[in-house]
Design an enzyme around this catalytic site. Structure first.
Site, PDB file in Angstrom:
ATOM      1  N   GLN A  68      -4.624   3.113   0.115  1.00 23.34           N
ATOM      2  CA  GLN A  68      -4.503   2.172   1.222  1.00 23.34           C
ATOM      3  C   GLN A  68      -5.174   0.836   0.916  1.00 23.34           C
ATOM      4  O   GLN A  68      -5.331   0.014   1.807  1.00 23.34           O
ATOM      5  CB  GLN A  68      -5.111   2.781   2.498  1.00 23.34           C
ATOM      6  CG  GLN A  68      -4.367   4.005   3.014  1.00 23.34           C
ATOM      7  CD  GLN A  68      -2.948   3.675   3.462  1.00 23.34           C
ATOM      8  OE1 GLN A  68      -2.682   2.592   3.955  1.00 23.34           O
ATOM      9  NE2 GLN A  68      -2.041   4.624   3.283  1.00 23.34           N
TER      10      GLN A  68
ATOM     11  N   VAL B 117       0.843  -1.191   0.000  1.00 22.85           N
ATOM     12  CA  VAL B 117       0.000   0.000   0.000  1.00 22.85           C
ATOM     13  C   VAL B 117       0.877   1.239   0.000  1.00 22.85           C
ATOM     14  O   VAL B 117       2.037   1.213   0.395  1.00 22.85           O
ATOM     15  CB  VAL B 117      -0.935   0.025   1.230  1.00 22.85           C
ATOM     16  CG1 VAL B 117      -1.914  -1.125   1.186  1.00 22.85           C
ATOM     17  CG2 VAL B 117      -0.134   0.003   2.529  1.00 22.85           C
ATOM     18  N   SER B 118       0.306   2.348  -0.435  1.00 24.02           N
ATOM     19  CA  SER B 118       0.994   3.633  -0.420  1.00 24.02           C
ATOM     20  C   SER B 118       0.189   4.618   0.400  1.00 24.02           C
ATOM     21  O   SER B 118      -0.910   4.318   0.859  1.00 24.02           O
ATOM     22  CB  SER B 118       1.163   4.162  -1.856  1.00 24.02           C
ATOM     23  OG  SER B 118      -0.111   4.396  -2.430  1.00 24.02           O
ATOM     24  N   THR B 119       0.757   5.816   0.573  1.00 25.34           N
ATOM     25  CA  THR B 119       0.055   6.853   1.328  1.00 25.34           C
ATOM     26  C   THR B 119      -1.237   7.261   0.627  1.00 25.34           C
ATOM     27  O   THR B 119      -2.267   7.505   1.258  1.00 25.34           O
ATOM     28  CB  THR B 119       0.961   8.084   1.503  1.00 25.34           C
ATOM     29  OG1 THR B 119       2.197   7.666   2.104  1.00 25.34           O
ATOM     30  CG2 THR B 119       0.299   9.127   2.382  1.00 25.34           C
TER      31      THR B 119
END
Length: 227
Positions: free
Chosen positions: A53, A48-50
């Site tokens: 999610q 996941v990334s900022t």
């Protein structure tokens, strides 16, 4: 060769069909195990990334790309500990392919990415990024990563040169680079004067100035008390 053809040939070669059937089953099982072990796997890694999610997009893309196993990580790329990635890096065997949805899912920086892919390449494992359409088992894909490695080396050299230039400029202005000393010159003189008193202990002086005994000795050395 299929299992049916293999069994048929084995039965013709054996005199006793019952015994031949037993041998056929044993060999067929071994043949199946060897076939499975020799199959090249596509192993996916999703993180996941900022901004996003959810892993649904990456999971679907990796599944469509033929990944039989997908490792999923929920931690941020800035986190030092990444157990899922470590497991994913250990899982592939020679001839397998590690697949990611996008390059930044695998590495926290360009040097980190280059290091991971270089390690995979040394083990005979290919790497593929779906979004950028990079495959290291092709000539074009290897060329792209050689360019990435050159850029990474250029970045390291540039940072090193800037650091050295900054330190040289600071020294020219009378400032020494590095961490600020825990004890200044005035404090060192005070400590030396205190330690010349035989009734004052080093531990008490170190506690008073908020440093360890090791740091204190590093700055003032061994002071012989007055007789």
């Amino acid at each position: 060769m299929t299992l049916e053809v293999l069994c048929s040939r084995l039965l013709k070669m054996t005199g006793c069909r019952a015994l031949g059937a037993i041998k056929c089953v044993k060999i067929a099982v071994n043949y199946s195990i060897v076939s499975v072990l020799s199959m090249k796997q596509r192993i996916g890694y999703a993180r996941v990334s900022t901004d996003d999610q959810h892993l649904d997009l990456q999971r679907d893309a990796l599944t469509q790309a033929g990944c039989q196993v997908i490792y999923e990580a929920a931690a941020s790329g800035k986190s030092t500990a990444r157990p899922e990635l470590e497991q994913c890096r250990k899982a592939p065997r020679k001839g397998d392919t590690l697949v990611v949805w996008r390059l930044d899912r695998l590495g926290r920086s360009l040097p980190d990415l280059v290091q991971v892919v270089a390690e995979l390449e040394q083990r005979g494992i290919s790497f593929e990024s779906l979004t950028e359409k990079i495959e290291t088992d092709s000539a074009a894909g290897r060329l792209v990563f050689h360019v990435f490695a050159a850029l990474s080396e250029f970045e390291r050299n540039l940072i090193r040169e800037r650091t050295q230039a900054g330190l040289a400029a600071a020294r020219a202005r009378g400032r020494a680079g590095g961490r600020k000393p825990k004890l200044d010159e005035q404090q060192v003189r005070e400590i030396k004067a205190l330690l010349r008193d035989p009734d004052i202990h080093v531990t008490d002086v170190a506690r008073r100035y908020g440093v360890s005994r090791t740091t204190l000795y590093k700055h003032v050395g061994v002071i012989a008390p007055r007789q």
